[in-house]
Scaffold this active site. Structure first.
Site, short mmCIF file in Angstrom:
data_model
loop_
_atom_site.label_atom_id
_atom_site.label_comp_id
_atom_site.label_asym_id
_atom_site.label_seq_id
_atom_site.Cartn_x
_atom_site.Cartn_y
_atom_site.Cartn_z
N GLU A 131 0.80 -1.23 0.00
CA GLU A 131 0.00 0.00 0.00
C GLU A 131 0.84 1.28 0.00
O GLU A 131 0.56 2.21 0.76
CB GLU A 131 -0.94 0.00 1.21
CG GLU A 131 -1.93 -1.14 1.16
CD GLU A 131 -2.82 -1.22 2.39
OE1 GLU A 131 -4.01 -1.43 2.21
OE2 GLU A 131 -2.31 -1.08 3.52
C1 NGO Z 1 -3.91 -4.75 4.72
C2 NGO Z 1 -2.98 -3.61 5.03
C3 NGO Z 1 -2.74 -3.46 6.53
C4 NGO Z 1 -4.05 -3.52 7.31
C5 NGO Z 1 -4.75 -4.82 6.97
C6 NGO Z 1 -6.06 -4.93 7.71
C7 NGO Z 1 -1.81 -5.37 4.26
C8 NGO Z 1 -0.70 -6.21 3.81
N1 NGO Z 1 -1.76 -4.06 4.37
O1 NGO Z 1 -3.00 -5.86 4.66
O2 NGO Z 1 -2.09 -2.24 6.76
O3 NGO Z 1 -3.78 -3.50 8.68
O4 NGO Z 1 -4.99 -4.94 5.60
O5 NGO Z 1 -6.78 -6.08 7.41
#
Ligand code: NGO
Length: 638
Positions: free
Chosen positions: A323
């Site tokens: 992200e």
């Molecule tokens: C995503 C995000 C995390 C969140 C999570 C919550 C990933 C790899 N990045 O997973 O920052 O905490 O969802 O479910």
């Protein structure tokens, strides 16, 4: 509405009936999670651990671990002997198929022998032996036994080398003690990696000597604005050593270039505009980035990774990489192309969320990408695999322990969907992603993100029973995959978790054995009446509360003490939440507002409460909070 109009019936009948625990049925040899590769029961043969038993082990620490475990609940001396013990752990003579992590277990009427090629294999065999003993073996205090184990032979080894759990200690900080408890619990299911998500926007959780404000500033808060916290280097090394004693390798993650607000708030120079943002206590993602065009950022990353590598004996450093929406694709690739070689240069392999497989990011020796998507094909994964990477499977809609079980789960999130235990179990890690051969799959991991997860009870509730489901996918051969068989074995773990004080989710998909049921009509009642004119109750009736606020049903529950779960079956004639407050030993543990309205007097619902009981007799009181309309209570189960 079913109401009790006339006089308030005071039924202090003194019926303090304490339910008898149902006789625990003896485990069959294959009743283990994860299910073993090969099980040959010896019919009619059982081994019973007796007070004069001895233990011998070719590996001292595994022998000591087993002895300590068994001494607690049996009260037996179980001395370690150099000659063959009643329970013998041998680093020789195992079936060659067991490999480096497997074991062979032989149970005869007079002895238990675990053979393996490594201490890891012996440890895994010990976990199987634990599960074949009665649940009371997990008790922290001496219990009566008998301590029987079904006879026969198990030959067992894992499908995948990597079977992981992840705990996010950044969103909510979790203490060293909590992590050690989690390590103990996941070890029972032959999990061999614990990935710690040590940094995120909301917190930085490990001391870095060259950049001290990361911990003191970046670690000073968490989601919701609490105090946060961080591990000193000594504490982190203590976690690493404790994990190693349970054959678990720590994978530390420093998430970058996104998910870095805590670092950016600690050091202004890491920001492109040279200004430190405020600390962040919300739960948004994708807004922060290290300034990938500044040289000081690489000095920073290299320093952090160097100090982390020096504390970490395991093979992987996880650099996150998910992200990074605030970083351009080209800057993201350029950043990773500088950071990955830092990790290999430290003698470690790169692990990262699957986004690091994006085109433009170079291959890196021994690289592992962790798939966390919700789709069944992903170009970043196939790209990384074509460059030689291996894959750890954590599909968010199957393996994320922070997803709610159902729409009524209070904890957790639901962006990837609801994950009941059957969903968590119902996928094949070796054949899940199109274009990715099973030979590229290193294993599985169950991540627990902690945006909503604050306490140890919260962790347990989300991890159990789903973590054992993921553990079985990682260990057991696909040919054994069978939901009905799995849920029957899983059900038998429930009484074990009760003894261990694990506040697990009582999934209605699993027929958990009832340990004790306390009928309401046999309890102590105040201003209430036993009624028998609604259908569907158990026992000889149920309790219809008098229409007086404060009337109650009170159960007397004996307990070995510790965290456990209580289930209350109730009905009310309303669709709103208003039945009763529940008190344990005089302290309110649940307020009426958390009981769902069932809508009808013969529509029974159960509510599971996570509570801590004291050793001995406990008083559980369910008190009506309304003068009108309920509730009815059928029973309490422990
Ligand atoms: C995503 C995000 C995390 C969140 C999570 C919550 C990933 C790899 N990045 O997973 O920052 O905490 O969802 O479910």
């Amino acid at each position: 509405m079913f109401s009790r109009l006339a006089a308030v019936l005071v039924l202090l009948a003194g019926l303090l009936v304490v339910a008898e625990p149902q006789a625990a049925t003896a485990a069959a040899l294959g009743d283990v999670v994860p299910v073993p590769v090969s099980v040959q029961p010896a019919s009619g043969v059982t081994f019973t651990l007796a007070s004069g038993a001895t233990i011998s082990s070719d590996d001292t620490s595994t022998g000591d671990y087993l002895a300590a475990l068994l001494r607690r609940s049996t009260g037996y001396a179980l001395p370690i002997t150099s000659s063959a013990g009643t329970i013998a752990l041998l680093l020789s003579g195992a079936d060659p198929n067991v490999g480096s992590q497997g074991y062979q277990l032989d149970v005869t009427a007079t002895s238990v022998t675990i053979r393996a090629q490594t201490a890891t294999g012996l440890f895994n065999g010990v976990q199987t032996l634990r599960q074949l003993l009665p649940p009371a073996i997990e008790s922290a205090t001496v219990r009566p036994g008998p301590w029987t184990v079904p006879g026969g032979r198990i030959v067992d080894y894992p499908r995948f080398a990597y079977r992981g759990a992840m705990l996010d200690v950044a969103r909510h900080f979790h203490s060293v003690a909590t992590i050690k408890n989690y390590i103990d619990r996941i070890a029972l299911y032959k999990i061999n990696y614990l990935h710690l998500h040590l940094s995120d926007d909301q917190g930085w959780r490990i001391v870095i000597d060259a950049w001290p404000r990361l911990a003191t500033v970046g670690g000073s808060t968490q989601v919701g604005g609490g105090a946060g916290g961080y591990y000193t280097k000594a504490q982190y090394q203590d976690i690493v050593a404790y994990a190693a004693s349970r054959q678990i390798t720590i994978v530390p993650e420093i998430d970058m270039p996104g998910h870095t607000n805590a670092a950016l708030a600690s050091y202004a120079e890491l920001n492109c505009n040279g200004t430190a943002p405020p600390l962040y206590t919300g739960t948004d993602v994708g807004f922060s980035t290290l300034c990938t065009t500044k040289e000081v950022v690489y000095t920073f990353v290299s320093g952090v990774l160097g100090e982390l590598a020096a504390l970490t004996p395991g093979p992987y450093l996880h650099l996150g990489g998910d992200e990074a929406s605030a970083t351009s694709a080209s800057q993201y690739a350029a950043f990773l192309n500088r950071v990955q070689p830092m990790i290999t240069g430290l003698g470690k392999a790169v692990m990262g969320w699957h986004n690091i497989g994006a085109s433009g990011v170079n291959a890196s020796a021994g690289r592992v990408v962790q798939f966390w998507g919700t789709t069944t094909s992903d170009s970043s994964v196939t790209n990384a695999v074509s460059q030689g990477a291996k894959v750890v499977m954590s599909p968010a809609n199957k393996a994320y322990l922070d997803m709610k079980y159902t729409s009524s789960t209070t904890l957790g999130q639901s962006w990837a969907g609801f994950i009941e235990v059957q969903t968590a179990y119902g996928w094949n890690p070796g054949a899940y992603l199109s274009g990715v051969a099973s030979s590229a799959i290193l294993g599985v991991e169950a991540p627990l993100w902690t945006e909503t997860i604050v306490t140890e009870d919260n962790i347990e509730f989300m991890a159990f029973p789903r973590l054992p489901a993921i553990a079985e996918l990682g260990w057991s051969p696909w040919s054994t995959h069978d939901w009905n068989a799995f849920k029957a074995r899983l059900a038998q773990q429930g009484p074990r978790w009760d003894v261990m004080g694990i506040a697990y989710y009582h999934s209605p998909q699993v027929s958990w054995p009832v340990t004790n049921r306390y009928e309401a009509e046999s309890a102590t009642l105040s201003q209430a009446a036993v009624a028998t004119n609604h259908t569907g109750f158990s026992g000889s009736g149920f309790v219809d509360y008098a229409n007086v606020t404060g009337s109650y049903v009170q159960w007397s529950v004996t307990s070995p003490g510790g965290a456990t779960s209580l289930k209350i079956r109730y009905a009310n004639g309303t669709t709103t939440n208003r039945p009763m407050d529940v008190f344990v030993n005089g302290t309110k543990v649940v307020s009426a507002t958390s009981f769902n309205g069932t809508g009808n007097w013969d529509t029974w619902a159960t509510k599971t409460l996570s509570v801590t009981l004291t050793a001995g007799t406990n008083t559980i009181r369910a008190v009506a909070t309304t003068a009108n309309g309920g509730p009815n209570v059928d029973y309490l189960e422990t």
